[in-house]
Scaffold this motif. Structure first.
Motif, PDB file in Angstrom:
ATOM      1  N   ALA A  83      11.604 -20.054 -57.889  1.00 29.18           N
ATOM      2  CA  ALA A  83      12.631 -19.888 -58.940  1.00 29.18           C
ATOM      3  C   ALA A  83      13.957 -20.337 -58.526  1.00 29.18           C
ATOM      4  O   ALA A  83      14.811 -20.923 -59.143  1.00 29.18           O
ATOM      5  CB  ALA A  83      12.724 -18.419 -59.141  1.00 29.18           C
TER       6      ALA A  83
ATOM      7  N   ASP B 160      14.275 -24.120 -58.940  1.00 33.91           N
ATOM      8  CA  ASP B 160      14.412 -24.470 -60.516  1.00 33.91           C
ATOM      9  C   ASP B 160      15.874 -24.081 -61.102  1.00 33.91           C
ATOM     10  O   ASP B 160      16.205 -24.367 -62.063  1.00 33.91           O
ATOM     11  CB  ASP B 160      13.526 -23.589 -61.411  1.00 33.91           C
ATOM     12  CG  ASP B 160      11.839 -24.103 -61.348  1.00 33.91           C
ATOM     13  OD1 ASP B 160      11.683 -25.210 -60.588  1.00 33.91           O
ATOM     14  OD2 ASP B 160      11.040 -23.208 -61.464  1.00 33.91           O
TER      15      ASP B 160
ATOM     16  N   THR C 196      17.289 -21.109 -61.115  1.00 35.91           N
ATOM     17  CA  THR C 196      17.512 -19.707 -61.561  1.00 35.91           C
ATOM     18  C   THR C 196      18.400 -18.754 -60.821  1.00 35.91           C
ATOM     19  O   THR C 196      18.308 -18.888 -59.611  1.00 35.91           O
ATOM     20  CB  THR C 196      15.763 -19.096 -61.815  1.00 35.91           C
ATOM     21  OG1 THR C 196      15.146 -19.875 -62.267  1.00 35.91           O
ATOM     22  CG2 THR C 196      16.155 -17.408 -62.322  1.00 35.91           C
TER      23      THR C 196
ATOM     24  N   ARG D  48      18.722 -13.833 -63.357  1.00 30.15           N
ATOM     25  CA  ARG D  48      17.474 -14.130 -64.045  1.00 30.15           C
ATOM     26  C   ARG D  48      16.147 -14.123 -63.107  1.00 30.15           C
ATOM     27  O   ARG D  48      15.146 -13.625 -63.673  1.00 30.15           O
ATOM     28  CB  ARG D  48      17.688 -15.777 -64.374  1.00 30.15           C
ATOM     29  CG  ARG D  48      18.530 -16.052 -65.765  1.00 30.15           C
ATOM     30  CD  ARG D  48      18.624 -17.432 -66.167  1.00 30.15           C
ATOM     31  NE  ARG D  48      17.416 -17.876 -66.514  1.00 30.15           N
ATOM     32  CZ  ARG D  48      16.943 -19.065 -66.886  1.00 30.15           C
ATOM     33  NH1 ARG D  48      18.014 -20.077 -66.733  1.00 30.15           N
ATOM     34  NH2 ARG D  48      15.697 -19.428 -67.592  1.00 30.15           N
ATOM     35  N   ARG D  49      16.372 -14.308 -61.904  1.00 30.11           N
ATOM     36  CA  ARG D  49      15.580 -13.924 -61.026  1.00 30.11           C
ATOM     37  C   ARG D  49      14.880 -12.532 -61.081  1.00 30.11           C
ATOM     38  O   ARG D  49      13.643 -12.177 -61.066  1.00 30.11           O
ATOM     39  CB  ARG D  49      15.764 -14.109 -59.675  1.00 30.11           C
ATOM     40  CG  ARG D  49      15.864 -15.821 -59.144  1.00 30.11           C
ATOM     41  CD  ARG D  49      15.761 -16.090 -57.699  1.00 30.11           C
ATOM     42  NE  ARG D  49      16.732 -15.572 -57.221  1.00 30.11           N
ATOM     43  CZ  ARG D  49      18.012 -16.219 -56.941  1.00 30.11           C
ATOM     44  NH1 ARG D  49      17.977 -17.369 -57.399  1.00 30.11           N
ATOM     45  NH2 ARG D  49      19.031 -15.613 -56.177  1.00 30.11           N
TER      46      ARG D  49
ATOM     47  N   HIS E 281      13.256 -11.962 -64.837  1.00 27.43           N
ATOM     48  CA  HIS E 281      11.914 -12.703 -64.856  1.00 27.43           C
ATOM     49  C   HIS E 281      10.918 -12.814 -63.929  1.00 27.43           C
ATOM     50  O   HIS E 281       9.695 -13.270 -64.046  1.00 27.43           O
ATOM     51  CB  HIS E 281      12.213 -14.205 -65.213  1.00 27.43           C
ATOM     52  CG  HIS E 281      13.113 -14.467 -66.790  1.00 27.43           C
ATOM     53  ND1 HIS E 281      12.618 -14.081 -67.869  1.00 27.43           N
ATOM     54  CD2 HIS E 281      14.520 -14.443 -66.709  1.00 27.43           C
ATOM     55  CE1 HIS E 281      13.440 -14.195 -68.671  1.00 27.43           C
ATOM     56  NE2 HIS E 281      14.611 -14.836 -68.206  1.00 27.43           N
TER      57      HIS E 281
END
Length: 295
Positions: A193, A196, A198, A202-203, A206
């Motif tokens: 993550a 990417d 993130t 958001r981690r 998600h």
């Protein structure tokens, strides 16, 4: 013969446990329902069969409904703090790079949970004391003297004060359980993550939240069940007062049986508590099985 002997040996170990459970769990449940159909004066020993009259009285009892409402309020606040709030705090703690700081914070937040509910209730009884308690003194020192009041002596604030104490006492335990659940998430997932791009929020949304949903569901059910079994904190701090504003089902059961000498009515309240907690337990099993099948 060997299979039969093994089965017999297994039954020999299981039967004593089943007998104990039957005698000390299931038999009292049946007896409690039987008692709820009686008008029972325990001091004189007189018993009169009244059928479902005690349950009809529950429907017309305003204190019963206010007690039920207090339990529901307790459950909602506990879900907000001891489930969602504890999850956020656990994620923040586990995001700290220093292992020493993580361990220290876990221990600090867990300390209130190591204190018995009775001791915590007495501690906050002193904190809320309107004349000598530190809470009102702190408010006055901060220039907020207009907020100082008799926290446990007013119907508008007494229940909120008790709930605040219980959240302080149980918050750390929930946080520790969520921390353990987060530690079980493979580090590779967070690493992917991060690659990417993130961000931490958001981690959390998600990655962390979906992967600890089993613990979240379990904690939600346990928290709701515990909210309908509240007793010690209310008895220690207010005994249901003022004017029955802090009564919960457990304390109203106690008062009905041991103060008002109406044990049949108290048994009816106990049956209601049992039905509620049983429904929560069944819901927990159903949800857990569905999630395992989905996985």
């Amino acid at each position: 013969m060997r299979a039969i002997s093994r089965r017999a040996l297994g039954l020999a170990w299981v039967i004593p446990a089943l007998v104990l459970v039957a005698v000390f769990v299931y038999l009292p449940l049946v007896q409690n329902f039987e008692f709820s159909t009686l008008k029972w004066d325990i001091y004189s020993g007189s018993q009169e069969f009244v059928g479902l009259d005690n349950y009809r009285k529950l429907l017309d009892d305003p204190v019963f409904w206010s007690s039920f409402g207090n339990n529901v309020l307790y459950a909602l606040v506990s879900i907000a703090f001891q489930v969602f709030g504890a999850l956020v705090l656990a994620a923040l703690i586990e995001s700290i790079r220093s292992d020493r700081w993580r361990r220290s914070l876990r221990a600090i937040y867990f300390i209130p949970s190591a204190i018995s509910m009775t001791v915590a209730g007495l501690l906050f009884y002193f904190i809320y004391e309107p004349n000598l308690g530190p809470l009102n003194h702190l408010l006055k020192a901060a220039g907020l003297g207009s907020l100082a009041q008799a926290w446990l002596g007013q119907e508008s604030t007494a229940m909120s004060a008790i709930i605040a104490m219980s959240q302080w006492q149980g918050f750390g335990y929930s946080t520790l359980l969520f921390a353990v659940a987060i530690q079980r998430i493979p580090a590779e997932i967070y690493g992917a993550a991060a690659i990417d791009g993130t961000g931490p929020v958001r981690r959390f949304v998600h990655v962390t939240v979906p992967l600890v949903r089993e613990m979240t569901g379990l904690m939600t059910m346990v928290t709701i069940s515990g909210a309908f079994q509240v007793f010690n904190e209310v008895m220690v701090m207010t005994s249901g007062g003022p004017n029955n504003s802090t009564q919960v089902l457990g304390t109203w059961l106690y008062r009905s049986g041991f103060v008002r000498n109406n044990f049949g009515y108290a048994a009816a309240i106990a049956t209601v508590i049992f039905v509620i907690t049983l429904a929560i337990a069944v819901a927990q099993l159903v949800v857990t099985r569905r999630r395992r099948v989905e996985w």
